[in-house]
Design a protein around this motif. Structure first.
Motif, PDB file in Angstrom:
ATOM      1  N   ASP A 300      17.608 -24.046  16.824  1.00 27.98           N
ATOM      2  CA  ASP A 300      17.521 -23.436  17.947  1.00 27.98           C
ATOM      3  C   ASP A 300      17.538 -22.224  17.665  1.00 27.98           C
ATOM      4  N   LYS A 301      18.245 -21.834  16.641  1.00 29.96           N
ATOM      5  CA  LYS A 301      18.360 -20.769  15.648  1.00 29.96           C
ATOM      6  C   LYS A 301      17.143 -20.218  15.058  1.00 29.96           C
ATOM      7  N   HIS A 302      17.816 -18.937  14.889  1.00 31.62           N
ATOM      8  CA  HIS A 302      16.207 -17.537  14.372  1.00 31.62           C
ATOM      9  C   HIS A 302      16.214 -18.183  12.502  1.00 31.62           C
ATOM     10  N   LEU A 303      14.954 -17.731  12.710  1.00 28.46           N
ATOM     11  CA  LEU A 303      14.635 -18.071  10.417  1.00 28.46           C
ATOM     12  C   LEU A 303      13.872 -16.925  10.498  1.00 28.46           C
ATOM     13  N   ILE A 304      14.741 -15.938  10.142  1.00 25.62           N
ATOM     14  CA  ILE A 304      13.744 -14.783   9.941  1.00 25.62           C
ATOM     15  C   ILE A 304      13.867 -14.392   8.284  1.00 25.62           C
ATOM     16  N   GLN A 305      12.460 -14.307   8.352  1.00 19.87           N
ATOM     17  CA  GLN A 305      12.078 -12.886   6.833  1.00 19.87           C
ATOM     18  C   GLN A 305      12.810 -11.465   7.231  1.00 19.87           C
ATOM     19  N   THR A 306      13.655 -11.155   6.474  1.00 20.30           N
ATOM     20  CA  THR A 306      13.790  -9.901   7.032  1.00 20.30           C
ATOM     21  C   THR A 306      13.526  -9.316   5.274  1.00 20.30           C
ATOM     22  N   GLU A 307      13.095  -9.362   4.184  1.00 17.20           N
ATOM     23  CA  GLU A 307      12.221  -8.518   3.411  1.00 17.20           C
ATOM     24  C   GLU A 307      11.177  -9.171   2.045  1.00 17.20           C
ATOM     25  N   ALA A 308      10.451  -8.039   2.045  1.00 14.89           N
ATOM     26  CA  ALA A 308       9.653  -8.691   1.411  1.00 14.89           C
ATOM     27  C   ALA A 308       8.996  -7.063   0.410  1.00 14.89           C
ATOM     28  N   THR A 309       8.412  -7.382  -0.759  1.00 14.92           N
ATOM     29  CA  THR A 309       8.534  -6.684  -1.165  1.00 14.92           C
ATOM     30  C   THR A 309       7.094  -6.155  -3.334  1.00 14.92           C
ATOM     31  N   VAL A 310       5.911  -5.964  -2.858  1.00 18.98           N
ATOM     32  CA  VAL A 310       5.758  -5.994  -4.075  1.00 18.98           C
ATOM     33  C   VAL A 310       6.732  -5.362  -5.455  1.00 18.98           C
ATOM     34  N   ASP A 311       7.636  -5.952  -5.897  1.00 23.02           N
ATOM     35  CA  ASP A 311       8.916  -5.118  -6.790  1.00 23.02           C
ATOM     36  C   ASP A 311       8.486  -5.035  -8.270  1.00 23.02           C
ATOM     37  N   ALA A 312       8.918  -3.760  -8.312  1.00 24.59           N
ATOM     38  CA  ALA A 312       9.412  -3.203  -9.673  1.00 24.59           C
ATOM     39  C   ALA A 312       8.001  -3.523 -10.535  1.00 24.59           C
ATOM     40  N   GLU A 313       7.029  -2.760  -9.531  1.00 28.17           N
ATOM     41  CA  GLU A 313       5.754  -2.206 -10.454  1.00 28.17           C
ATOM     42  C   GLU A 313       5.477  -1.112  -9.869  1.00 28.17           C
ATOM     43  N   ILE A 314       4.634   0.031 -10.224  1.00 32.79           N
ATOM     44  CA  ILE A 314       4.121   1.101 -10.069  1.00 32.79           C
ATOM     45  C   ILE A 314       2.916   1.424  -8.650  1.00 32.79           C
ATOM     46  N   PRO A 315       3.168   1.998  -7.889  1.00 37.14           N
ATOM     47  CA  PRO A 315       1.698   1.585  -7.351  1.00 37.14           C
ATOM     48  C   PRO A 315       0.838   1.783  -7.627  1.00 37.14           C
ATOM     49  N   ALA A 316      -0.075   1.176  -7.560  1.00 36.32           N
ATOM     50  CA  ALA A 316      -1.842   1.375  -8.154  1.00 36.32           C
ATOM     51  C   ALA A 316      -2.679   2.527  -7.086  1.00 36.32           C
ATOM     52  N   TRP A 317      -2.325   3.868  -6.809  1.00 40.63           N
ATOM     53  CA  TRP A 317      -2.820   4.454  -6.526  1.00 40.63           C
ATOM     54  C   TRP A 317      -4.765   4.992  -6.051  1.00 40.63           C
ATOM     55  N   LYS A 318      -4.920   4.849  -4.980  1.00 44.36           N
ATOM     56  CA  LYS A 318      -5.983   4.943  -4.295  1.00 44.36           C
ATOM     57  C   LYS A 318      -7.758   3.868  -5.206  1.00 44.36           C
ATOM     58  N   ASP A 319      -6.835   2.651  -5.705  1.00 42.45           N
ATOM     59  CA  ASP A 319      -7.722   1.837  -6.453  1.00 42.45           C
ATOM     60  C   ASP A 319      -7.298   0.305  -6.113  1.00 42.45           C
ATOM     61  N   ASP A 320      -8.079   0.385  -4.408  1.00 50.60           N
ATOM     62  CA  ASP A 320      -8.412  -0.741  -3.824  1.00 50.60           C
ATOM     63  C   ASP A 320      -8.263  -1.988  -4.539  1.00 50.60           C
ATOM     64  N   ASP A 321      -9.129  -2.242  -5.382  1.00 50.38           N
ATOM     65  CA  ASP A 321      -8.808  -3.543  -6.419  1.00 50.38           C
ATOM     66  C   ASP A 321      -7.896  -3.938  -6.962  1.00 50.38           C
ATOM     67  N   TRP A 322      -7.050  -3.117  -7.896  1.00 48.87           N
ATOM     68  CA  TRP A 322      -6.329  -2.902  -8.109  1.00 48.87           C
ATOM     69  C   TRP A 322      -5.384  -4.590  -7.497  1.00 48.87           C
ATOM     70  N   TYR A 323      -4.770  -3.729  -6.176  1.00 49.63           N
ATOM     71  CA  TYR A 323      -4.375  -4.761  -5.197  1.00 49.63           C
ATOM     72  C   TYR A 323      -5.240  -6.307  -4.686  1.00 49.63           C
ATOM     73  N   TRP A 324      -6.255  -6.582  -4.927  1.00 47.36           N
ATOM     74  CA  TRP A 324      -7.047  -7.858  -4.861  1.00 47.36           C
ATOM     75  C   TRP A 324      -7.211  -8.542  -6.334  1.00 47.36           C
ATOM     76  N   SER A 325      -6.597  -7.874  -7.285  1.00 43.31           N
ATOM     77  CA  SER A 325      -6.694  -8.704  -8.674  1.00 43.31           C
ATOM     78  C   SER A 325      -5.464  -8.747  -9.157  1.00 43.31           C
ATOM     79  N   LYS A 326      -6.095 -10.005 -10.319  1.00 42.86           N
ATOM     80  CA  LYS A 326      -4.198 -10.310 -10.559  1.00 42.86           C
ATOM     81  C   LYS A 326      -3.648  -9.842 -11.845  1.00 42.86           C
ATOM     82  N   GLU A 327      -3.905  -8.425 -11.543  1.00 46.49           N
ATOM     83  CA  GLU A 327      -2.450  -7.673 -12.261  1.00 46.49           C
ATOM     84  C   GLU A 327      -1.073  -7.937 -12.087  1.00 46.49           C
TER      85      GLU A 327
END
Length: 489
Positions: A300-327
């Motif tokens: 009867d209690k909540h079960l909430i995912q409170t945090e998630a991120t792709v951590d310890a990676e420099i974001p790819a800038w204007k490169d959609d393919d990176w986000y779809w690749s296994k890199e």
């Protein structure tokens, strides 16, 4: 030939709207026509089989994100906030922010910096007035349905801790009452600003972060002592509607230890409204058994995912393919202990988000919150240089905005799975696809599908004997909307 594939007769046809995001370029694109695909995955929905009620889906108001928004032109600042909270956007419904500073702050700060101020006479949220509070207020003005806010402390001020540092250490027992009062003062200060806080977590990551940034450690028993003797009583008296969530760290085996401690202690359990969890124990594993255990421990209690991120990676800038690749890799690629290395392979960022949301929703999680909404091209600002990725990346110097594929991934869930929705039963042939399904308060049914394979898949969707057949592209996410029963043909 391009055709829309339907059931055998008009009477048995299920009317749907289908939106797709794909590696091939769709971005929440509404689909009208499909190629004919001979082999099909058959999916049967069962609205009579019901599970948890959904609290909400969204992201976090951090000082880093709010600061960056204030560095942009008004046009781009508004564009981002509308994209997250507007009716045409992701419609975030559950959010999080930090009490005092976090690693995604410009530096260390506390609302109670004066040592010995046990009555918190000098308590002030002034630090939040330049960035976080304006961001929240502007989001509130944009959001038609409104959204809930969870607040989490990373640490008490150092003068309340045994090591007198921002990082690590424990809260000294003589300050338990003062730290509990701190929560109440915070809730009042934000209410005075016109911002209602829906819930709090007792401590962000009480197991610690190797003292790399703001943190404060509890054992499960210490958390219980603080909650049942100090925090719980003051909040129940002064803020009875504010939810208290315990734990607030990873979903691995530690989750079982913590929910056992929280809910086996009857005096403490009465104050807990639920359990908060994070995803960092693995880049791909859902930890279904642990989530099922946590739900059964307190159904009867909540079960909430409170945090998630792709951590310890420099974001790819204007490169959609990176986000779809296994890199991509996370902290575990380099730093996980040997016995946990296997939990941290390289991964596809889009899949990591979609897999996790589908998998956790299918295992009783009722709320899912991403971390930073906005970061810069470095993956900050972050005083600890703990760089991460956000769904929206900006270049404030050039006043440019990049909506990554992660933004569209989040939107497939947050836009069409609304607060008060109830997850419903489903069955499917084969295991090529991942999916979850809910019925919203307005009667619409939303089905979110993930195809991680390179090739398209045919799907036959069945609801109460009515069917529709369609295609999902390779490496794609779809949300299928079915109108309320009175509107169905």
């Amino acid at each position: 030939m391009i055709v829309l594939m339907v059931g055998c007769t008009k009477e048995r046809q299920l009317e749907v709207e289908i939106f797709e995001t794909s590696e091939s370029g769709n971005k929440l694109t509404k689909l009208e026509e499909f190629r004919e695909v001979t082999s099909q995955v058959k999916v049967v929905l069962d609205p009579e089989e019901t599970f948890q009620e959904i609290t909400g889906i969204g992201g976090s108001f951090t000082e880093a994100s709010a600061y960056l928004l204030n560095q942009l032109s008004d046009k781009n600042r508004d564009k981002i906030l509308v994209a997250y909270f507007g009716e045409s956007g992701a419609k975030y419904s559950l959010t999080r922010t930090h009490m005092n500073s976090s690693d995604f702050s410009l530096g260390n700060y506390s609302y109670a910096p004066i040592e010995g101020d046990t009555e918190l006479e000098n308590f002030s949220i002034e630090e939040d007035r330049d960035d976080i509070i304006p961001m929240i207020k502007d989001a509130m003005a944009i959001s038609e349905d409104g959204f809930k806010i969870i607040s989490s402390p990373w640490t008490a001020p150092p003068w309340m801790k045994d090591n007198k540092e921002w990082e690590g250490g424990k809260l000294l027992p003589e300050y338990y009452d003062t730290w509990a009062l701190f929560f109440s003062k915070y809730l009042q200060a934000y209410e005075d600003e016109g911002i209602d806080i829906w819930g709090i977590t007792v401590e962000n990551e009480p197991l610690g972060n190797d003292s790399n940034w703001e943190s404060m450690h509890y054992t499960p028993e210490e958390q219980n002592e603080f909650v049942k003797g100090h925090l719980g009583p003051i909040l129940r008296e002064e803020w009875p509607d504010v939810k208290i969530l315990g734990y607030d760290q990873n979903r691995h085996e530690e989750l079982i230890e913590w929910v056992d401690a929280m809910y086996d202690d009857e005096e403490a359990a009465q104050y807990y409204d639920g359990t908060a969890v994070h995803w960092y124990a693995s880049t791909y594993k859902i930890f279904a058994e642990e989530l099922q255990y946590a739900h059964q421990k307190a159904p009867d209690k909540h079960l909430i995912q409170t945090e998630a991120t792709v951590d310890a990676e420099i974001p790819a800038w204007k490169d959609d393919d990176w986000y779809w690749s296994k890199e991509a890799t996370d902290w575990g690629w380099d730093w996980a202990p040997e016995d946990r290395k296997h939990l941290h392979p390289k991964y596809v960022p889009v899949f990591r988000y979609a897999r996790d949301m589908i998998g956790t929703l299918n295992n009783w999680v009722d709320g899912w919150v991403d971390w930073n909404m906005v970061l810069n091209r470095q993956g900050g600002p972050n005083w600890a240089e703990n760089w991460c990725v956000a769904p929206v990346i900006v270049d404030p110097d050039a006043d440019e905005v990049y909506f990554t594929p992660l933004y569209y991934t989040m939107s497939h869930f947050s836009r069409w799975i609304r607060p008060g929705a109830v997850r419903i039963g489903h069955s499917q042939t084969g295991d090529e696809l991942m999916l979850t399904a809910v019925q919203n308060p307005d009667g619409t049914i939303a089905v979110v599908l993930l195809n991680q394979e390179e090739n398209s898949k045919g799907i036959q969707l069945d609801l109460n004997g009515k069917t529709v057949s369609f295609e999902i592209k390779g490496k794609a996410i779809q949300t299928v909307l079915i109108p309320p029963i009175n509107d169905r043909s």
